[in-house]
Design a protein around this motif. Structure first.
Motif, PDB file in Angstrom:
ATOM      1  N   UNK A 245      41.413  47.718  -3.298  1.00  0.00           N
ATOM      2  CA  UNK A 245      41.654  46.757  -2.227  1.00  0.00           C
ATOM      3  C   UNK A 245      42.609  47.404  -1.237  1.00  0.00           C
ATOM      4  N   UNK A 246      42.459  47.063   0.027  1.00  0.00           N
ATOM      5  CA  UNK A 246      43.264  47.724   1.062  1.00  0.00           C
ATOM      6  C   UNK A 246      43.995  46.688   1.899  1.00  0.00           C
ATOM      7  N   UNK A 247      45.174  47.053   2.353  1.00  0.00           N
ATOM      8  CA  UNK A 247      45.993  46.148   3.147  1.00  0.00           C
ATOM      9  C   UNK A 247      45.334  45.875   4.495  1.00  0.00           C
ATOM     10  N   UNK A 248      45.286  44.606   4.923  1.00  0.00           N
ATOM     11  CA  UNK A 248      44.786  44.312   6.271  1.00  0.00           C
ATOM     12  C   UNK A 248      45.653  44.952   7.358  1.00  0.00           C
ATOM     13  N   UNK A 249      46.903  45.284   6.995  1.00  0.00           N
ATOM     14  CA  UNK A 249      47.833  45.906   7.931  1.00  0.00           C
ATOM     15  C   UNK A 249      47.971  47.404   7.656  1.00  0.00           C
ATOM     16  N   UNK A 250      46.877  48.019   7.170  1.00  0.00           N
ATOM     17  CA  UNK A 250      46.908  49.420   6.748  1.00  0.00           C
ATOM     18  C   UNK A 250      47.379  50.354   7.864  1.00  0.00           C
ATOM     19  N   UNK A 251      47.074  50.026   9.110  1.00  0.00           N
ATOM     20  CA  UNK A 251      47.486  50.887  10.224  1.00  0.00           C
ATOM     21  C   UNK A 251      48.995  51.054  10.253  1.00  0.00           C
ATOM     22  N   UNK A 252      49.732  50.037   9.769  1.00  0.00           N
ATOM     23  CA  UNK A 252      51.190  50.111   9.787  1.00  0.00           C
ATOM     24  C   UNK A 252      51.783  50.445   8.426  1.00  0.00           C
ATOM     25  N   UNK A 253      51.230  49.848   7.340  1.00  0.00           N
ATOM     26  CA  UNK A 253      51.886  50.039   6.044  1.00  0.00           C
ATOM     27  C   UNK A 253      51.226  51.105   5.174  1.00  0.00           C
ATOM     28  N   UNK A 254      50.005  51.580   5.550  1.00  0.00           N
ATOM     29  CA  UNK A 254      49.319  52.649   4.819  1.00  0.00           C
ATOM     30  C   UNK A 254      49.233  52.369   3.316  1.00  0.00           C
ATOM     31  N   UNK A 255      48.967  51.095   2.979  1.00  0.00           N
ATOM     32  CA  UNK A 255      48.982  50.671   1.576  1.00  0.00           C
ATOM     33  C   UNK A 255      47.581  50.263   1.111  1.00  0.00           C
ATOM     34  N   UNK A 256      47.255  50.694  -0.098  1.00  0.00           N
ATOM     35  CA  UNK A 256      46.080  50.155  -0.771  1.00  0.00           C
ATOM     36  C   UNK A 256      46.385  50.069  -2.256  1.00  0.00           C
TER      37      UNK A 256
ATOM     38  N   UNK B  13      48.059  41.249 -19.237  1.00  0.00           N
ATOM     39  CA  UNK B  13      46.648  41.650 -19.141  1.00  0.00           C
ATOM     40  C   UNK B  13      46.449  43.083 -19.607  1.00  0.00           C
ATOM     41  N   UNK B  14      45.308  43.306 -20.243  1.00  0.00           N
ATOM     42  CA  UNK B  14      44.928  44.668 -20.625  1.00  0.00           C
ATOM     43  C   UNK B  14      44.206  45.388 -19.506  1.00  0.00           C
ATOM     44  N   UNK B  15      43.598  44.613 -18.570  1.00  0.00           N
ATOM     45  CA  UNK B  15      42.848  45.280 -17.523  1.00  0.00           C
ATOM     46  C   UNK B  15      42.801  44.404 -16.278  1.00  0.00           C
ATOM     47  N   UNK B  16      42.938  45.065 -15.132  1.00  0.00           N
ATOM     48  CA  UNK B  16      42.810  44.411 -13.828  1.00  0.00           C
ATOM     49  C   UNK B  16      41.370  44.630 -13.353  1.00  0.00           C
ATOM     50  N   UNK B  17      40.611  43.546 -13.283  1.00  0.00           N
ATOM     51  CA  UNK B  17      39.182  43.649 -12.983  1.00  0.00           C
ATOM     52  C   UNK B  17      38.859  43.474 -11.508  1.00  0.00           C
ATOM     53  N   UNK B  18      39.712  42.767 -10.773  1.00  0.00           N
ATOM     54  CA  UNK B  18      39.414  42.510  -9.364  1.00  0.00           C
ATOM     55  C   UNK B  18      40.704  42.212  -8.619  1.00  0.00           C
ATOM     56  N   UNK B  19      40.668  42.454  -7.318  1.00  0.00           N
ATOM     57  CA  UNK B  19      41.833  42.255  -6.460  1.00  0.00           C
ATOM     58  C   UNK B  19      41.419  41.554  -5.178  1.00  0.00           C
ATOM     59  N   UNK B  20      42.311  40.746  -4.633  1.00  0.00           N
ATOM     60  CA  UNK B  20      42.099  40.123  -3.334  1.00  0.00           C
ATOM     61  C   UNK B  20      43.426  40.098  -2.601  1.00  0.00           C
ATOM     62  N   UNK B  21      43.410  40.465  -1.329  1.00  0.00           N
ATOM     63  CA  UNK B  21      44.623  40.575  -0.521  1.00  0.00           C
ATOM     64  C   UNK B  21      44.614  39.500   0.557  1.00  0.00           C
ATOM     65  N   UNK B  22      45.732  38.840   0.742  1.00  0.00           N
ATOM     66  CA  UNK B  22      45.845  37.845   1.804  1.00  0.00           C
ATOM     67  C   UNK B  22      45.574  38.493   3.157  1.00  0.00           C
ATOM     68  N   UNK B  23      44.721  37.874   3.991  1.00  0.00           N
ATOM     69  CA  UNK B  23      44.526  38.402   5.347  1.00  0.00           C
ATOM     70  C   UNK B  23      45.805  38.414   6.173  1.00  0.00           C
ATOM     71  N   UNK B  24      46.773  37.575   5.758  1.00  0.00           N
ATOM     72  CA  UNK B  24      48.071  37.529   6.454  1.00  0.00           C
ATOM     73  C   UNK B  24      49.115  38.310   5.664  1.00  0.00           C
ATOM     74  N   UNK B  25      48.664  39.384   5.016  1.00  0.00           N
ATOM     75  CA  UNK B  25      49.539  40.150   4.125  1.00  0.00           C
ATOM     76  C   UNK B  25      50.798  40.651   4.827  1.00  0.00           C
ATOM     77  N   UNK B  26      50.720  41.005   6.082  1.00  0.00           N
ATOM     78  CA  UNK B  26      51.888  41.517   6.805  1.00  0.00           C
ATOM     79  C   UNK B  26      53.030  40.524   6.768  1.00  0.00           C
TER      80      UNK B  26
END
Length: 1002
Positions: free
Chosen positions: A366-377, A402-415
């Motif tokens: 999953x990648x940050x909606x604000x990747x241009x600024x925070x370069x986070x995934x 948890x033994x395993x992370x199966x899925x991720x979702x990032x808030x569109x307002x993550x910044x």
């Protein structure tokens, strides 16, 4: 001279003398329809039947034919290259109906038809063979078919539209994979109401094998205007330009067409760049890139660290790709990130070159909606991996327990909110600091969260779709700290139900399904819930269920599941109503389960498994093989049932591949039936009368084959009235072209003598203890039927390929073999003109009753068909319905008989000239004519439906229903076809107990 362009001859021409012709005065003129009723001597123009011109082009009727039901088909085209038309008349050519779907191309050449539940019509055209199903026939009795599912489906893929808050569009899917390389699922499932309800939307995919197994979706960022999305399936990559209503395949042709696509993603600037990525290839997962919207593809070269070419290093690593994502700022930074078995790789030039940023396998990204600024995934595996600086640095954090992370979702307002969701093997978690700390969402505790899809308008539109092996849930709030609203959707699809079980106290109804576990209903099928663990993720179906007689106290259920890919079956048990299940027995295959009526005291359970009988005396903890059962002698055990008096009478009842066997000493010794169910007869279903100790009645579904003189397959319901010692076939009234599935007794059998038989197409009822059967009907849309259960209120439950159906009625059809598809019910007296079953003109099914003369020589005599019955003394209402198709070339109607008394009509003596087609009600004892239901002479050649309410004065009286035709042997001939006969009664003696018991109505 007129030109005849088409001609049709009536199938009952000998009686009707009817012809149809299409003719025109000259070439280029419109054709017209004509009918003759005197063998062609005179013709009547059928004005206005079909428009003679269209857009100035003349009509040419090129095909005329009688369909199997006696209706008339006319097909043609307008001009040389105009559109085609097909019309049908069901009233002897008086009126005509246009048939959409049968016209194609520029010409219609020929028609044919065949029975298929009702009628299938076929047209041979220049555009190919076209077909249309015509539903005909009427239900034998008024009743209600209802189904509420169960609905289910595991969610392996989940996506929402970019404009989800406005359009409410979401897509889901599942995949079941086999060790043989195949995959299947439920196809594309679409929701237009924010994930609350789901429908199939796989138009165009069915032609491609394995396309029902969906792995990923990708929406165009311009979806609001271009309606474009892609679906990655095991059958290939598909493209839709109409919001998922229809799909076309986009082959990945590099280096050869690849059909196994497990991932797809589109660039944020896709509407202008056309850049997209796909993961494809059986067993390898190679990355492919396209710059023209998926029309052409290339595979980028990704080399191992330090390598510049295969000769300089360890080789190409563009394989085993698990996930691919684009930077939200892709138009500027050209960044693509992939995860593979060889770690995380990043490209900053649109996929031309790649740099490894992490060396461990991570299954989802999953990648940050604000990747241009925070370069986070982020990446999910046994930990959550937080990648910063575009992957240059990273840290790992556990997500709760948890033994395993199966899925991720990032808030569109993550910044602003730093909110992240993680779906794990033990539930749903959320973080408000970018994944450093996690809080469990209690409502989802214990659920496997396989996929997440967050509204792109979050938090203003606070909807998170949560995909699980049990369907989709909706989390509805952005204020996570103060609790969430958890709402279940209706399920992705109606499940194919394989088996049923009803608790002895009727408090619980269970449905086992194909590949999707067990569902339960606490309100007689009105609502369904997933029952604990689901054997999802592979091809495992529930083949048998058994509920403890003391379920209200011990909450015990046994379930048998079997692999759909080969040998392998197991028995599981729950002792808490389905919350938790434990495996208690494994074997190669399982056919049946039976639980002791005294289970609360003796803990006894039986199974027919692997051809043997196995049993447990400690509630399933330990199992033993019954040594007295020898498959080489007694046959492979198929069905095991216990006497209602067990264990006191020690009576075990077993159906095998070598007939029926019983034991009176708890399996110490076995005795085979003396007749009927002997030899190579295989028992596929077995039912025991609730009053077995008194009446000894059993019913069994049986199949067998014979090799000499040629291979033939046989099936029948057998009945025993002496505890299984002797058996006789009881097939009167059941259509022989249907596959027998199951039998069941009414719980009030001692009083009402009612039993039910189920075929793959229809439900039948017996009111004489299983000796003869009357058609009840079938659920809508003709699903394949499987098992049947009956409750004390008279409701019938049926498992099918389209879920569980419940049938309720206060009426009973008394007519046996009313569709003339089976044996029994009717007597056809041998006369100079003996009646017969015929497929020449049929309203519904394969055959109808044929009386009188049509295409054979004219002669004096009568033909008839008769069925006797008795209206129960408490009959409040009796309605007789039937359809008949008359044809006659005779002008004189014979005189009708006088009414009672002394109007003997069982063997009529014709004393006056003329013919007649008639229906009578007769006293079978005195042969008096009680009522003339119909008397006439017609050449209508159209099916007519008659309804007659019989007088209550006949209640308790034996009656004879008599269809007949008289021919005087001179002038014209007369014939009659009869189909779909039913006599529905409202029995006052049975209605009270059916009405008094609590029934939940929709």
């Amino acid at each position: 001279m007129p030109q005849v362009t088409a001609l049709a001859i009536s199938p009952v021409y000998g009686a009707s003398r009817t012809l149809y012709a299409a003719a025109r005065p000259e070439a280029g003129a419109p054709t017209s329809l004509y009918r003759s009723s005197d063998g062609g001597a005179n013709w009547q123009a059928l004005a206005g039947a079909i428009p003679p011109e269209q857009d100035g082009q003349p009509l040419t009727i090129s095909a005329l034919a009688f369909a199997l039901d006696g209706s008339v088909l006319a097909g043609g085209q307008y001009g040389a290259d105009g559109g085609t038309v097909v019309y049908r008349s069901t009233d002897g050519g008086t009126t005509w109906e246009a048939l959409d779907g049968l016209a194609e191309g520029t010409a219609v050449y020929q028609f044919t038809s065949q029975p298929a539940n009702s009628l299938d019509l076929y047209a041979a055209t220049s555009g190919g063979l076209r077909t249309r199903h015509v539903p005909q026939g009427s239900p034998p009795e008024p009743g209600s078919w209802q189904s509420s599912g169960p609905r289910g489906g595991q969610v392996n893929v989940l996506a929402v539209s970019p404009g989800f808050a406005n359009d409410g569009l979401a897509f889901a899917g599942e995949r079941l994979t086999s060790f043989q390389g195949g995959a299947s699922g439920l196809g594309v499932r679409k929701s237009a109401d924010y994930g609350q309800t789901w429908v199939e939307s796989s138009g165009g995919m069915a032609a491609y094998d394995y396309s029902s197994a969906v792995f990923a979706y990708a929406f165009s960022p311009g979806f609001a205007s271009d309606q474009t999305l892609f679906a990655a399936t095991w059958g290939g990559l598909f493209h839709s330009a109409d919001a998922g209503q229809s799909w076309t395949r986009r082959p990945i042709n590099h280096p050869a067409e690849i059909g196994f696509v497990t991932g797809v993603a589109v660039a944020p600037d896709f509407p202008t760049s056309g850049h997209m990525a796909a993961i494809a290839g059986y067993g390898s997962g190679v990355l492919y890139l396209s710059q023209d919207g998926g029309h052409t593809w290339t595979a980028p070269e990704i080399w191992s660290p330090g390598s510049q070419s295969p000769a300089a290093g360890e080789g190409l690593l563009n394989e085993w790709i698990a996930a691919v994502i684009y930077s939200p700022d892709y138009a500027n930074d050209q960044t693509i990130i992939i995860s593979s078995l060889n770690g995380i790789w990043r490209s900053g030039d649109g996929g031309d070159t790649w740099t490894q940023v992490h060396a461990e396998y991570i299954s989802n990204l999953a990648i940050s909606p604000d990747y241009a600024n925070d370069q986070t995934f982020w990446g999910g595996s046994d930990f959550l991996h937080i990648f910063q600086d575009g992957g240059a640095t990273w840290i790992s954090h556990p997500v709760g327990e948890a033994d395993y992370v199966l899925s991720l979702a990032v808030s569109p307002d993550y910044a602003n909110d730093q909110t992240l969701f993680a779906g794990t093997d033990i539930g749903l978690y959320w973080s408000d600091n970018g994944g450093l700390d996690w809080t469990a969402v209690p409502e989802y505790a214990g659920l496997t969260i396989s996929r997440l899809a967050i509204s792109p308008q979050w938090p203003a539109h606070p909807v998170l779709l949560v995909g699980t092996p049990q369907g989709v849930y909706r989390l509805l709030t952005a204020d996570l700290a103060n609790g969430v609203i958890k709402e279940a959707s209706q399920g992705l699809a109606v499940m194919s139900a394989t088996t049923l079980a009803l608790a002895p106290d009727e408090s619980l109804l269970l449905a086992g399904t194909q590949n999707h576990g067990i569902f339960s209903s606490l309100d007689r099928g009105e609502n369904w819930q997933v029952l604990g663990s689901q054997w999802g993720g592979g091809y495992y179906s529930t083949v048998a269920l058994a509920i403890s007689p003391a379920y209200a106290d011990d909450q015990t259920i046994f379930a048998a599941t079997a692999s759909g890919q080969g040998i392998g079956a197991s028995i599981s048990r729950t002792q808490d109503g389905g919350e938790n299940w434990v495996g208690v027995h494994n074997t190669d295959y399982i056919k049946h389960l039976a639980i002791s009526p005294a289970y609360a005291d003796d803990g006894v359970v039986f199974t027919a498994a692997g051809g043997y009988l196995r049993y447990s005396t400690d509630q399933g903890d330990n199992w033993s093989q019954m040594g007295s059962w020898n498959p080489s002698a007694q046959g492979a055990a198929q069905q095991i049932a216990l006497s209602p008096g067990y264990p006191g009478d020690g009576r075990l009842l077993v159906g095998s591949s070598n007939g029926f066997w019983f034991s009176n000493d708890n399996g110490g010794h076995w005795t085979q039936a003396t007749s009927g169910l002997v030899g190579n007869r295989t028992v596929g279903a077995l039912a025991v009368s609730p009053n077995f100790s008194a009446d000894g009645t059993l019913l069994a579904v049986t199949t067998w084959s014979e090799m000499i003189p040629v291979y033939t397959f046989h099936q029948a319901i057998f009945r025993s009235g002496n505890g299984g010692v002797a058996w006789t076939p009881v097939m009167a009234g059941i259509a022989d072209n249907e596959m027998l599935q199951d039998v069941a007794f009414s719980s009030n059998f001692a009083a009402d003598q009612t039993a039910y038989a189920l075929t793959d197409r229809a439900l039948y009822r017996s009111r004489d203890g299983g000796l003869s059967w009357a058609l009840v009907g079938a659920p809508p849309d003709a699903p394949a039927l499987g098992r049947v259960q009956v409750d004390s209120a008279g409701s019938v439950y049926i498992s099918s390929s389209a879920g569980v159906w419940r049938y309720r009625t206060l009426f009973h059809n008394l007519i046996i073999n009313g569709g003339f598809e089976a044996t029994g019910g009717w007597t056809l007296p041998v006369t100079p003109i003996t009646g017969q079953y015929s497929g020449q003109v049929v309203y519904n099914g394969r055959s109808a009753l044929h009386l009188g003369l049509d295409n054979s020589s004219n002669r004096n005599g009568y033909s008839s068909a008769r069925q006797s019955f008795t209206l129960p003394p408490g009959t409040l209402q009796a309605t007789l319905t039937f359809n008949f198709y008359p044809a006659s070339g005779e002008a004189t109607l014979a005189a009708q008989p006088d009414l009672r008394p002394q109007s003997r009509w069982l063997e009529p003596e014709q004393t006056a000239a003329g013919d007649a087609q008639y229906v009578l009600l007769i006293d079978p004892v005195t042969a008096d004519v009680l009522q003339i239901l119909h008397w006439g002479l017609s050449n209508e050649q159209a099916w007519q439906r008659y309804t007659v309410n019989l007088s209550p004065e006949y209640a308790g009286q034996p009656l004879l229903l008599h269809f007949g035709v008289l021919n005087d042997g001179v002038n014209g001939r007369s014939a009659l076809y009869v189909d779909d006969v039913s006599l529905t009664i409202l029995d006052g003696a049975l209605a009270p107990y059916r009405l008094a018991l609590p029934i939940v109505h929709k």
